[in-house]
Structure formats: structure tokens, C-alpha cells
Design a protein around this motif. Structure first.
Motif, PDB file in Angstrom:
ATOM      1  N   ARG A  45       0.826  -1.213   0.000  1.00  0.00           N
ATOM      2  CA  ARG A  45       0.000   0.000   0.000  1.00  0.00           C
ATOM      3  C   ARG A  45       0.858   1.259   0.000  1.00  0.00           C
ATOM      4  N   GLN A  46       1.926   1.262   0.831  1.00  0.00           N
ATOM      5  CA  GLN A  46       2.777   2.449   0.919  1.00  0.00           C
ATOM      6  C   GLN A  46       4.150   2.185   0.293  1.00  0.00           C
ATOM      7  N   THR A  47       4.718   3.211  -0.309  1.00  0.00           N
ATOM      8  CA  THR A  47       6.071   3.101  -0.872  1.00  0.00           C
ATOM      9  C   THR A  47       7.029   4.135  -0.268  1.00  0.00           C
ATOM     10  N   ASP A  48       6.478   5.084   0.505  1.00  0.00           N
ATOM     11  CA  ASP A  48       7.277   6.148   1.136  1.00  0.00           C
ATOM     12  C   ASP A  48       7.962   5.579   2.381  1.00  0.00           C
ATOM     13  N   ASP A  49       9.288   5.480   2.344  1.00  0.00           N
ATOM     14  CA  ASP A  49      10.039   4.864   3.447  1.00  0.00           C
ATOM     15  C   ASP A  49       9.820   5.595   4.771  1.00  0.00           C
ATOM     16  N   ALA A  50       9.736   6.931   4.727  1.00  0.00           N
ATOM     17  CA  ALA A  50       9.539   7.705   5.962  1.00  0.00           C
ATOM     18  C   ALA A  50       8.185   7.374   6.584  1.00  0.00           C
ATOM     19  N   PHE A  51       7.152   7.272   5.748  1.00  0.00           N
ATOM     20  CA  PHE A  51       5.802   6.948   6.236  1.00  0.00           C
ATOM     21  C   PHE A  51       5.767   5.524   6.782  1.00  0.00           C
ATOM     22  N   ILE A  52       6.384   4.594   6.061  1.00  0.00           N
ATOM     23  CA  ILE A  52       6.428   3.198   6.512  1.00  0.00           C
ATOM     24  C   ILE A  52       7.123   3.103   7.866  1.00  0.00           C
ATOM     25  N   SER A  53       8.200   3.867   8.049  1.00  0.00           N
ATOM     26  CA  SER A  53       8.937   3.862   9.316  1.00  0.00           C
ATOM     27  C   SER A  53       8.052   4.343  10.464  1.00  0.00           C
ATOM     28  N   VAL A  54       7.289   5.421  10.237  1.00  0.00           N
ATOM     29  CA  VAL A  54       6.384   5.939  11.273  1.00  0.00           C
ATOM     30  C   VAL A  54       5.320   4.891  11.615  1.00  0.00           C
ATOM     31  N   LEU A  55       4.756   4.268  10.583  1.00  0.00           N
ATOM     32  CA  LEU A  55       3.717   3.255  10.809  1.00  0.00           C
ATOM     33  C   LEU A  55       4.273   2.072  11.597  1.00  0.00           C
ATOM     34  N   ASN A  56       5.474   1.622  11.241  1.00  0.00           N
ATOM     35  CA  ASN A  56       6.081   0.500  11.965  1.00  0.00           C
ATOM     36  C   ASN A  56       6.330   0.847  13.424  1.00  0.00           C
ATOM     37  N   ASN A  57       6.803   2.057  13.681  1.00  0.00           N
ATOM     38  CA  ASN A  57       7.044   2.484  15.060  1.00  0.00           C
ATOM     39  C   ASN A  57       5.743   2.578  15.842  1.00  0.00           C
ATOM     40  N   ILE A 112       6.823   4.538  18.932  1.00  0.00           N
ATOM     41  CA  ILE A 112       6.687   5.839  18.286  1.00  0.00           C
ATOM     42  C   ILE A 112       7.422   6.901  19.116  1.00  0.00           C
ATOM     43  N   SER A 113       8.179   7.722  18.413  1.00  0.00           N
ATOM     44  CA  SER A 113       9.022   8.716  19.089  1.00  0.00           C
ATOM     45  C   SER A 113       8.406  10.105  18.976  1.00  0.00           C
ATOM     46  N   ASN A 114       8.986  11.037  19.727  1.00  0.00           N
ATOM     47  CA  ASN A 114       8.534  12.431  19.625  1.00  0.00           C
ATOM     48  C   ASN A 114       8.762  12.970  18.209  1.00  0.00           C
ATOM     49  N   GLU A 115       9.833  12.480  17.561  1.00  0.00           N
ATOM     50  CA  GLU A 115      10.101  12.903  16.183  1.00  0.00           C
ATOM     51  C   GLU A 115       9.005  12.411  15.239  1.00  0.00           C
ATOM     52  N   ASP A 116       8.548  11.159  15.468  1.00  0.00           N
ATOM     53  CA  ASP A 116       7.460  10.619  14.639  1.00  0.00           C
ATOM     54  C   ASP A 116       6.185  11.438  14.815  1.00  0.00           C
ATOM     55  N   ILE A 117       5.862  11.750  16.073  1.00  0.00           N
ATOM     56  CA  ILE A 117       4.659  12.542  16.359  1.00  0.00           C
ATOM     57  C   ILE A 117       4.763  13.912  15.693  1.00  0.00           C
ATOM     58  N   ALA A 118       5.949  14.507  15.792  1.00  0.00           N
ATOM     59  CA  ALA A 118       6.152  15.832  15.183  1.00  0.00           C
ATOM     60  C   ALA A 118       5.999  15.756  13.666  1.00  0.00           C
ATOM     61  N   ALA A 119       6.508  14.671  13.070  1.00  0.00           N
ATOM     62  CA  ALA A 119       6.404  14.508  11.615  1.00  0.00           C
ATOM     63  C   ALA A 119       4.943  14.405  11.177  1.00  0.00           C
ATOM     64  N   LEU A 120       4.162  13.668  11.953  1.00  0.00           N
ATOM     65  CA  LEU A 120       2.740  13.521  11.615  1.00  0.00           C
ATOM     66  C   LEU A 120       1.976  14.820  11.859  1.00  0.00           C
TER      67      LEU A 120
END
Length: 757
Positions: free
Chosen positions: A203-215, A221-229
Motif C-alpha cells: 500500500r505504501q512506498t514512502d520509506d519515511a511513512f512506513i517507518s512511522v507506521l512501523n514504530n 513511536i518517538s517524539n520525532e514521529d509525532i512531530a512529523a505527523l
């Protein structure tokens, strides 16, 4: 880490060449449903698909757990104690299930013949319900192995929908279970399935998005992930001004209100569309709203994939209603600048039964539900979005109330570019269940899978051959049948056949001892460190030559006796006893034929599959025998009066069934080639004539059927005149002008014929 192809290949091989139960999981968008379909289509095993809810069962093409195993709703105590519980909660025990719940002969036959049980959406499966299933299967199959010796494939993502157990139920059940999930059941705790995970995300090909979803999925999930979203937060986002966005929210009432308000705000006429329901299709499993309300300009989404070659839409694809009429819905896809006519979709309510001739488990359609596979799509709940894919979505996750809901909601999207957050994402409330996280540590490594596959394949071949020649229970059923004659009155219709029963029982007993000796030989051969498959194949061929004739003769004897008994009056009970024996005896012979093909396949190093383990001899075994017996029986009984034959009283009507599951249009085409009329096809297929006409539109388009074979020449002339110079996408204006000359169905078929010329 395996890729999707490796994990999928391992799963298929474990299913087809081992007896090991498997838990197949994977993140959202990794292709679990696609693999499920491939397993069903390619496995050589008698397969039944079940799911915890009616809708989940419908989507998986199976039946509910409760209906298949005739289980009551309520909790199950996995022992024989008498629990102390409140009046508001109902519990069953092994004793009460055995005493109160009677199972039909049809379901017992299916369970006895089952080789593979697939449980879809296993995240929703309660631990106590799985133990109840295990108990029922052991009881019906009269085997104490887990699930009565049936291989089980569990499919689902445990980080999506969890099991539902009320607090008052859990107060009792927690005395017996450490947790609520299927892996907390006693049967799984004692017999853990192999844990295989599909890793590759489609479904997803964006590595950054996949990384956030996996975390997010792994509680990392990190504060950096939350900030990115939270960069995508737009609390004042105007959904009406930004077409093509669907709002994901947590509550049904909120989603329904948003859809209703948005539809009501549109100008123009409201159209109401109802389903075509034929046969038995309970309203509690309706896959879409019974009444579909639409207006031009409404935002909709498809809830099924396009099964045709064209693939014009997918499950979750959004569009805008372009035009409406009583018989036509046109949907426009703005980003592609393309318009299509929505075709109705067929859902089937099925039950499983055992084919009388092949002893294979097959589906019987009880009812159909035909409707447009679309729904209003300004909003949807996170719960109902499972399995869907969106290009654009606005997430209202301010009231996340279940572990994993934030993950499910975010993982519906293809990329972050289509994401709108209506409120900032908070860390609070989005962690996943720790039991699930701990269980995920059981995931098998590739090395373990490789070693296990080799070991389990050897065990499977050994066990398959042993069970093929283990006729002790079959011999006991023959003895039980023989002894039953002594309990009958001498004047009964059954009594005069007692000598015949004694003869056949003795014939069966003569092969049991040599078969036991052959099993001992097999055990010795398979105990060697290096198994000599060529030698085993030679011994198998010799055993087949020795045993096939007497086992085959017993099938002949029962079929001949059935031919006699079905002409007797008041002999239904005796007939049913013989049918039960015939099922067991034929199953043993077909298993013998299949075992011969199995060892031949393995020796030449080919993959065990449905194709390799079947043959015309197996498929036609019973039909050829019955035909020959009936012809001989008539010659021997030259004075036979056919009017005395009350076959319908004894034998159910047989429907021909292909070993390969065909598309709905292929099934209609096969019936057409057999010279059935459209009305007859509709009746046979439990569908309306309008739906069958829809199939013929596709058949004409693909040039399998000529328009001249369906529509008379004078009507074709009228259609040709009406269509001359007609260029509109919609047929509505043409039908308003010519509805007295031809029907919508005729116009659609004629239009399809124009596209191929």
C-alpha cells in the motif's frame, strides 16, 4: 526477514505439504487477503473458511464460526465444572455442549471430511470460542488430536480489531484464561501454530511513512514521529471545498451524521436504490446499506475490487456521482478524468456440503444479495475502513479509544501527501496491547521455516500414508452395521440383508491386518535418518495393487445395495445407514488413489498441489460406478417398474461442480453452453434475470456470446436505429425516448456489441 514472495511461498508449502497449523499475519496492506484467495484456489485439501462475524465471513467467502460448529452465543468454560456466574452471563461447558446442542448430519459430514480449516479475521476470535471449536471438532471427528486432526490456518492482524468480551463475562473467564486473544486459548497454548509474517507492504512506498507506521505499530513511536505527523494538522480544513477526502472517525453516529448532512446539502433529486435479494440472505449480514441514497455530486467510494480484467476500481476508490436514473449510476473520477457505469455486485450466503461423488467439500449457495458496491464517502469509521485503501483522508483521531486504532487509521493511506489530521496526534491512548506485542516475538525466522518445512513435510507424507491404510475405524463401523441387524425385527425390510452385511464385514476385516503390517513397514522406512522415497514408492505401488481391488469391491457392494434399497418403501432409515457407510468406504478408496499420486509427485521432486493430487479417475470414480451399476441392475431386473423408484425421497439433487472455482460470469457462461435459458440460469444460480443479463453484457463484450443469439433480428433493427449517431456516456436519454421498444438490459447488451465491432 522474508520478502512477501518468500513468506507467501512458505505459507503455501506448509499448507499443501505439511499438517502444521499456521498463524499468518502481516501489517496492513501486505496482501493477506490475496494470499487467502490463492490458498483456497490451489490447495488439494478439503477446505472450510470461517470468521467470527457474518460480515467478515461474507468477505472471506465462508461462513460464521457459530453457524459452522453450531455453537451458542456466550462464554465457554473449558472444563466440566459448574461455574458460579451472574444471571446476565451465559456460559457453556463441555458437558452442556455435548448434551444440548445437536448438529445436523450435513455439518457433521463436512467436519468429518475437513482437512484444512481457515479462520479469517482471527484478531476478533476469543480464546474461549476457539476452545469450544476445538472441542466440537474433536467430538464430531472422534479424535483427541487438536481440532480433531484438522490443520488450521489462522489469518489476521492482531493489532487491528480485538476480541469483544463483556466485563461480567471476563470476571468468570479470567479464572481460566490469561488473556482474551485466540493465542490465549488452551488448544493454542498447548499446540502453538507456526508464526509467519508477510513483511512487504504494497500500500505504501514512502520509506519515511512506513517507518512511522512501523514504530506506531510496535509501540516505539518517538517524539520525532509525532512531530512529523503533526505537520499535517489542519483543524480548519474545509472538507466541502476539498473534494476527494474521506474523514476517518471513531464513532458510527458521527460518520453517519456527516454523510447524511453532506448528502442533504446537495441540490437535486434524491434517488433510492434497493438490492435484489434471492433465497436466504439474513439482514444481519447485509454487506452494504439496504437502501442506497444518492444525489448527483455525492462523494462515494467502492467497497469491492473490480473483478473484471478492466480493474476500473478498487476497494476504497473514491469518486463523484455524475448522473443518476432508475437503472443507471455513472461515477466520475476527477483525477483520471474518467467516467464509468457502476455495475452491481453479487454477494453469496453459502453453506458447506460434501459432494456425494467425490467426497470433496464444496459450497452451496443459499441466497444472493445483489447491489451497487458503493457507499457515501464523506466519512467512515476506523473500524469499517479496515481493508480499504485511500489516496486522501482526513483523520479525526482525537477520541481514539482502542489500542491500534491510530495505526489502522493512518495505514489506510497510500502516502503522507494525502493525509490531513483534524487535531494533533497525542501519545496518550495509542499504544498497542502488550500481550500481542509479546506474542509477536514468536515470529519464525527464515532458517526455522526452512528446517521446519523439511521436517514437517517428511512427517506429513508419513502420516498421510499411515492414515490412508488405517482402516480400524472403518472396520468397526462395518461391525457396528452388522450388529445392528440383530436389533431389528425379522419382518423388517432390513432383516433380509443381514447375511449380506456379515459377508461385507468379513471382507473388510480381511484387509485390516495386512494393512496394519504395511503401516509397520512404513513406520520403519520413515524412521531412517535418510528416507528412501524411491523404495517407499515401490512398496506403495505394491500395496495399492494388493488393497485396491477388495476396497473397490466393497464400494461396489454398497452402491448395488443402495440401488436395491432406494426402491423399497419405508426403508429411509436403512438407506441412510448405507449412505453413511458408503461415504466412509468411498472416502477410503479415494484416499488410497490420492496417496498413490502423492508419493508419485514427491518422488519426482514436484510440488504437492491440487493439480497433482487429482485425476479423471478420482473425479469420475463414483459416477462411473453408479452408471455401470444402474445399467447392470436394469438388465438383471428386466421386469423392473421405474415408477417404483422414489429416488427423490432418498437422494438429494446433485449439482455439477467444477474443481476450480470460477467467476460468476464463467458460471453463467457454462450454463448457457448447456442450453439453459436466461430464466433457467437465474433459477439455478439463485439470482435475478436482471443480474444474469448483466453477465451477458460482459460475455458479449468479450465475444464469447453473439448478440444475435439473445436478441431477435427485428429487435436488433430497432436497437440499431435508436443507437445511430448516439454518443452520450449515459443511456438514460435514449431509454426515455425508446423504453417502449426495448429494455435497459437489451440496450446494454447492444451497446456492448457495438464496442467489439
Amino acid at each position: 526477514m522474508q520478502t512477501i514472495s518468500e513468506a507467501a511461498a512458505y505459507t503455501l508449502r506448509f499448507i499443501n505439504q505439511t499438517q502444521r497449523s499456521v498463524f499468518l499475519t502481516g501489517k496492513a496492506g501486505t496482501g493477506k487477503t490475496t494470499l487467502l484467495r490463492e490458498i483456497i484456489e490451489t490447495t488439494h485439501k478439503n477446505t472450510v473458511v470461517v470468521a467470527p462475524t457474518g460480515i467478515a465471513a461474507l468477505n472471506a467467502g465462508g461462513v460464521t464460526i457459530h453457524s459452522m460448529f453450531q455453537l451458542p452465543f456466550g462464554g465457554f468454560i473449558p472444563d466440566n465444572s459448574a461455574p458460579n456466574f451472574s444471571e446476565g452471563s451465559k456460559f457453556e461447558t463441555k458437558v452442556s455442549l455435548r448434551r444440548h446442542f445437536k448438529m445436523s448430519a450435513l455439518k457433521k459430514s463436512v467436519i468429518r471430511n475437513m482437512e484444512l480449516l481457515i479462520i479469517d479475521e482471527v484478531s476478533m476470535l476469543r480464546a474461549d470460542l476457539l476452545d469450544a471449536m476445538d472441542f466440537m471438532m474433536q467430538t464430531v471427528r472422534k479424535k483427541n488430536n487438536p481440532f480433531g486432526g484438522v490443520q488450521v490456518l489462522f489469518i489476521g492482524d492482531l493489532l487491528q480489531l480485538p476480541p469483544v468480551i463483556r466485563d461480567d463475562e471476563w470476571r468468570i473467564l479470567k479464572n481460566y484464561y490469561q488473556g482474551k486473544f485466540f493465542f490465549h486459548s488452551h488448544v493454542v497454548q498447548q499446540n502453538p501454530p507456526l508464526y509467519i509474517e508477510l513483511d512487504k507492504i504494497f500500500r505504501q512506498t514512502d520509506d519515511a511513512f512506513i517507518s512511522v507506521l512501523n514504530n506506531l505499530r510496535n509501540n516505539q513511536i518517538s517524539n520525532e514521529d509525532i512531530a512529523a505527523l503533526n505537520q499535517y494538522v489542519q483543524p480548519d480544513f474545509d472538507l466541502k471545498a476539498n473534494k476527494g477526502y474521506i474523514t476517518l472517525t471513531t464513532h458510527n453516529t458521527k460518520a453517519d451524521l456527516m454523510n447524511t448532512d453532506a448528502l442533504d446539502s446537495l441540490e437535486g433529486k434524491e434517488w433510492l436504490y434497493s438490492p435484489e435479494i434471492i433465497g436466504d440472505f439474513p439482514d444481519k449480514i447485509f454487506p452494504v446499506e439496504e437502501q442506497l441514497r444518492l444525489k448527483e455530486g455525492a462523494q462515494i467510494m467502492f467497497v469491492k475490487n473490480d473483478l473484471s480484467f478492466d480493474k476500473k476500481y478498487f476497494n476504497g476508490k473514491m469518486g463523484i456521482i455524475k448522473s443518476l436514473s432508475a437503472k443507471e449510476i455513472l461515477v466520475h473520477f476527477p483525477e483520471e478524468n474518467k467516467t464509468i457505469e457502476v455495475e452491481k455486485y453479487e454477494w453469496q450466503n453459502i453453506r458447506y456440503k460434501v459432494n456425494n461423488t467425490t467426497k470433496e467439500i464444496e459450497e452451496e449457495v443459499l441466497g444472493t444479495f445483489v447491489h451497487y458496491p458503493i457507499k457515501l464517502a464523506w466519512a467512515i469509521t476506523v473500524h469499517k475502513s479496515q481493508g480499504l485503501t485511500f489516496d486522501k483522508a482526513a483523520l479525526d483521531v482525537s477520541q481514539v479509544f482502542l489500542p491500534g486504532q491510530a495505526y489502522v487509521a493512518l495505514s489506510r493511506l497510500r502516502s503522507l501527501q494525502g493525509l490531513i489530521l483534524l487535531s494533533p496526534l497525542q501519545m496518550n491512548g495509542i499504544s498497542n496491547d502488550q500481550d500481542v506485542m509479546d506474542y509477536s516475538l514468536n515470529k519464525a525466522t527464515e532458517t526455522h521455516l526452512e528446517n521446519a518445512l523439511h521436517f514437517e513435510t517428511k512427517n506429513f507424507i508419513h502420516q498421510y500414508l499411515v492414515e490412508t491404510f488405517d482402516w480400524a475405524e472403518l472396520a468397526q463401523e462395518w461391525r457396528n452395521h452388522q450388529f445392528s441387524y440383530n436389533e431389528k425385527s425379522e419382518v423388517s425390510s432390513k432383516a433380509k440383508y443381514s447375511y449380506w452385511a456379515k459377508e461385507q464385514t468379513e471382507r473388510m476385516e480381511k484387509v485390516v491386518e495386512p494393512a496394519k503390517k504395511f503401516i509397520q513397514q512404513l513406520n520403519v522406512l520413515f524412521s531412517q535418518e535418510t528416507v528412501d522415497l524411491n523404495h517407499i514408492s515401490e512398496r506403495m505401488q505394491a500395496a495399492y495393487t494388493y488393497f485396491f481391488a477388495p476396497m473397490d469391491e466393497l464400494v461396489f457392494e454398497i452402491l448395488w445395495k443402495l440401488e436395491e434399497v432406494k426402491r423399497l418403501k419405508k426403508a429411509k432409515a436403512y438407506f441412510d445407514e448405507l449412505v453413511f457407510l458408503e461415504e466412509l468406504q468411498t472416502k477410503a478408496v479415494l484416499r488410497l488413489m490420492k496417496a498413490k499420486l502423492l508419493i508419485e509427485t514427491v518422488v519426482v521432486g514436484e510440488t504437492i498441489s491440487k493439480e497433482k493430487l487429482t485425476s479423471p479417475e478420482i473425479q469420475l470414480y463414483i459416477n462411473r460406478k453408479v452408471t455401470a451399476i444402474q445399467a447392470t441392475f436394469k438388465k438383471v431386473n428386466a421386469n423392473l417398474i421405474e415408477d417404483d423408484l422414489d429416488e427423490e425421497r432418498y437422494l438429494p439433487k446433485k449439482k455439477s461442480k467444477s474443481s476450480t472455482k470460477k467467476t460468476t460470469i464463467e458460471e453463467t457462461y457454462d450454463l448457457w453452453k448447456q442450453n439453459n435459458s436466461i430464466a433457467e440460469i437465474a433459477s439455478i444460480r439463485v439470482l435475478t434475470k436482471q443480474t444474469i443479463y448483466g453477465h451477458f453484457v460482459k460475455l458479449i463484450q468479450s465475444e464469447k456470446v453473439a448478440i444475435e443469439d439473445i436478441i431477435p433480428s427485428d429487435k436488433l433493427d430497432e436497437l440499431a436505429a435508436a443507437f445511430k449517431g448516439y454518443k452520450d456516456e449515459s443511456l438514460n436519454a435514449l431509454m426515455e425516448k425508446h423504453s417502449d421498444l426495448f429494455s435497459w438490459e437489451e440496450a446494454r447488451m447492444f451497446k456492448a456489441s457495438l464496442n467489439i465491432q
